[in-house]
Design a protein around this motif. Structure first.
Motif, mmCIF file in Angstrom:
data_model
loop_
_atom_site.group_PDB
_atom_site.id
_atom_site.type_symbol
_atom_site.label_atom_id
_atom_site.label_comp_id
_atom_site.label_asym_id
_atom_site.label_seq_id
_atom_site.Cartn_x
_atom_site.Cartn_y
_atom_site.Cartn_z
ATOM 1 N N ARG A 219 4.394 -26.102 1.373
ATOM 2 C CA ARG A 219 4.203 -26.535 2.703
ATOM 3 C C ARG A 219 4.003 -25.195 3.615
ATOM 4 O O ARG A 219 3.042 -25.221 4.342
ATOM 5 N N SER A 220 5.019 -24.301 3.318
ATOM 6 C CA SER A 220 4.922 -22.886 4.101
ATOM 7 C C SER A 220 3.651 -22.257 3.933
ATOM 8 O O SER A 220 2.708 -21.773 4.654
ATOM 9 N N ALA A 221 3.242 -22.080 2.483
ATOM 10 C CA ALA A 221 2.028 -21.442 2.092
ATOM 11 C C ALA A 221 0.782 -22.135 2.781
ATOM 12 O O ALA A 221 -0.105 -21.449 2.914
ATOM 13 N N HIS A 222 0.882 -23.320 2.365
ATOM 14 C CA HIS A 222 -0.530 -24.266 2.931
ATOM 15 C C HIS A 222 -0.477 -23.925 4.452
ATOM 16 O O HIS A 222 -1.711 -23.884 4.772
ATOM 17 N N GLU A 223 0.521 -24.304 5.041
ATOM 18 C CA GLU A 223 0.244 -24.122 6.759
ATOM 19 C C GLU A 223 0.004 -22.849 7.237
ATOM 20 O O GLU A 223 -0.546 -22.717 8.262
ATOM 21 N N ALA A 224 0.443 -21.965 6.526
ATOM 22 C CA ALA A 224 0.119 -20.456 6.820
ATOM 23 C C ALA A 224 -1.243 -20.129 6.194
ATOM 24 O O ALA A 224 -1.799 -18.805 6.633
ATOM 25 N N GLY A 225 -2.033 -20.703 5.567
ATOM 26 C CA GLY A 225 -3.299 -20.461 4.955
ATOM 27 C C GLY A 225 -3.293 -19.475 3.933
ATOM 28 O O GLY A 225 -4.152 -18.908 3.433
ATOM 29 N N ARG A 226 -1.978 -19.396 3.243
ATOM 30 C CA ARG A 226 -2.030 -18.571 2.178
ATOM 31 C C ARG A 226 -2.326 -19.271 0.869
ATOM 32 O O ARG A 226 -2.451 -18.619 -0.392
ATOM 33 N N THR A 227 -2.625 -20.458 0.904
ATOM 34 C CA THR A 227 -2.884 -21.142 -0.382
ATOM 35 C C THR A 227 -3.830 -22.397 -0.161
ATOM 36 O O THR A 227 -3.805 -22.887 0.980
ATOM 37 N N LEU A 228 -4.612 -23.003 -0.955
ATOM 38 C CA LEU A 228 -5.470 -23.846 -1.015
ATOM 39 C C LEU A 228 -4.600 -25.201 -1.649
ATOM 40 O O LEU A 228 -4.147 -25.084 -3.011
ATOM 41 N N LEU A 229 -4.597 -26.348 -0.876
ATOM 42 C CA LEU A 229 -3.701 -27.319 -1.413
ATOM 43 C C LEU A 229 -4.804 -28.759 -1.751
ATOM 44 O O LEU A 229 -5.618 -28.973 -0.817
ATOM 45 N N PHE A 230 -4.816 -28.828 -2.902
ATOM 46 C CA PHE A 230 -5.725 -30.030 -3.482
ATOM 47 C C PHE A 230 -4.600 -31.205 -3.742
ATOM 48 O O PHE A 230 -3.908 -31.121 -4.567
ATOM 49 N N ASP A 231 -4.985 -32.446 -3.211
ATOM 50 C CA ASP A 231 -4.254 -33.423 -3.186
ATOM 51 C C ASP A 231 -4.978 -34.185 -4.299
ATOM 52 O O ASP A 231 -5.940 -34.743 -4.138
ATOM 53 N N ILE A 232 -4.304 -34.419 -5.482
ATOM 54 C CA ILE A 232 -5.202 -35.240 -6.511
ATOM 55 C C ILE A 232 -4.838 -36.576 -6.624
ATOM 56 O O ILE A 232 -5.220 -37.136 -7.742
ATOM 57 N N ARG A 233 -4.205 -37.070 -5.901
ATOM 58 C CA ARG A 233 -3.788 -38.696 -5.835
ATOM 59 C C ARG A 233 -5.291 -39.337 -5.691
ATOM 60 O O ARG A 233 -6.279 -38.689 -5.377
ATOM 61 N N GLU A 234 -4.990 -40.502 -6.113
ATOM 62 C CA GLU A 234 -6.536 -41.315 -5.903
ATOM 63 C C GLU A 234 -6.654 -41.746 -4.446
ATOM 64 O O GLU A 234 -5.882 -41.657 -3.704
ATOM 65 N N ARG A 235 -8.143 -42.225 -4.230
ATOM 66 C CA ARG A 235 -8.489 -42.285 -2.964
ATOM 67 C C ARG A 235 -7.555 -43.353 -1.938
ATOM 68 O O ARG A 235 -7.218 -43.241 -1.036
ATOM 69 N N ALA A 236 -7.079 -44.439 -2.951
ATOM 70 C CA ALA A 236 -5.978 -45.484 -2.135
ATOM 71 C C ALA A 236 -4.930 -44.851 -1.701
ATOM 72 O O ALA A 236 -4.410 -45.148 -0.717
ATOM 73 N N GLU A 237 -4.477 -43.787 -2.564
ATOM 74 C CA GLU A 237 -3.237 -43.092 -2.177
ATOM 75 C C GLU A 237 -3.510 -42.156 -0.936
ATOM 76 O O GLU A 237 -2.610 -42.114 0.019
ATOM 77 N N HIS A 238 -4.486 -41.574 -0.954
ATOM 78 C CA HIS A 238 -5.083 -40.725 0.152
ATOM 79 C C HIS A 238 -4.827 -41.493 1.479
ATOM 80 O O HIS A 238 -4.642 -41.303 2.488
ATOM 81 N N ALA A 239 -5.203 -42.775 1.532
ATOM 82 C CA ALA A 239 -5.298 -43.624 2.697
ATOM 83 C C ALA A 239 -3.992 -43.919 3.304
ATOM 84 O O ALA A 239 -3.722 -44.006 4.422
ATOM 85 N N THR A 240 -2.938 -43.502 2.659
ATOM 86 C CA THR A 240 -1.379 -43.536 3.166
ATOM 87 C C THR A 240 -1.166 -42.378 4.089
ATOM 88 O O THR A 240 -0.280 -42.284 4.738
ATOM 89 N N GLY A 241 -2.011 -41.138 3.945
ATOM 90 C CA GLY A 241 -1.766 -40.257 4.577
ATOM 91 C C GLY A 241 -1.770 -38.845 3.736
ATOM 92 O O GLY A 241 -1.160 -38.942 2.639
#
Length: 139
Positions: free
Chosen positions: A42-64
């Motif tokens: 979370r720290s690295a993602h929010e500071a822009g030090r890493t790219l975060l790829f959410d690999i859950r499926e589309r239906a899971e993305h809908a939960t947030g």
């Protein structure tokens, strides 16, 4: 940290239990250098030090999703791997619901020489349990 292995007969029984449960490939998908704690992710993602790829499926993305995360369902990872930067200077993190799929999915970029990719331990379920901000995915 040093881990003591149980006697051989117990290790054999444990391996058989893992295989029977279908967990052996997931448990052995990555080594300790491939995993990042959820707090560090979370720290690295929010500071822009890493790219975060959410690999859950589309239906899971809908939960947030984590704000700014790139959505790349695991089922599309092979076909869309060009979206993952292979620049060693650009850290990339994979995140799923727990860490089972993201640790297993790490094999795909590794097979293609991507040494800059790791996964977040705890996943979005851990993110949500901590009450961290989540947004509805765009589109």
């Amino acid at each position: 940290m040093t881990h003591r292995l149980p006697p051989l007969r117990n290790r054999h029984a444990m391996l058989l239990a893992l295989l029977a449960a279908g967990l052996a490939s997931t448990a052995c998908a990555a080594d300790e250098g491939d995993v990042v704690s959820l707090d560090d992710a979370r720290s690295a993602h929010e500071a822009g030090r890493t790219l975060l790829f959410d690999i859950r499926e589309r239906a899971e993305h809908a939960t947030g999703v984590a704000a700014g995360a790139r959505l790349l369902p695991m089922s599309q990872l092979g076909a869309r791997r060009a979206e993952i930067p292979d620049d060693p200077a650009q850290p990339v993190l994979l995140i799923c619901n727990t860490q089972n799929r993201s640790s297993a999915a790490l094999k795909t970029p590794r097979k293609h020489g991507f040494a800059n990719v790791r996964y977040a331990h705890g996943g979005m379920s851990g993110w949500a349990r901590r009450g961290w901000p989540m947004v509805k995915p765009a589109g």
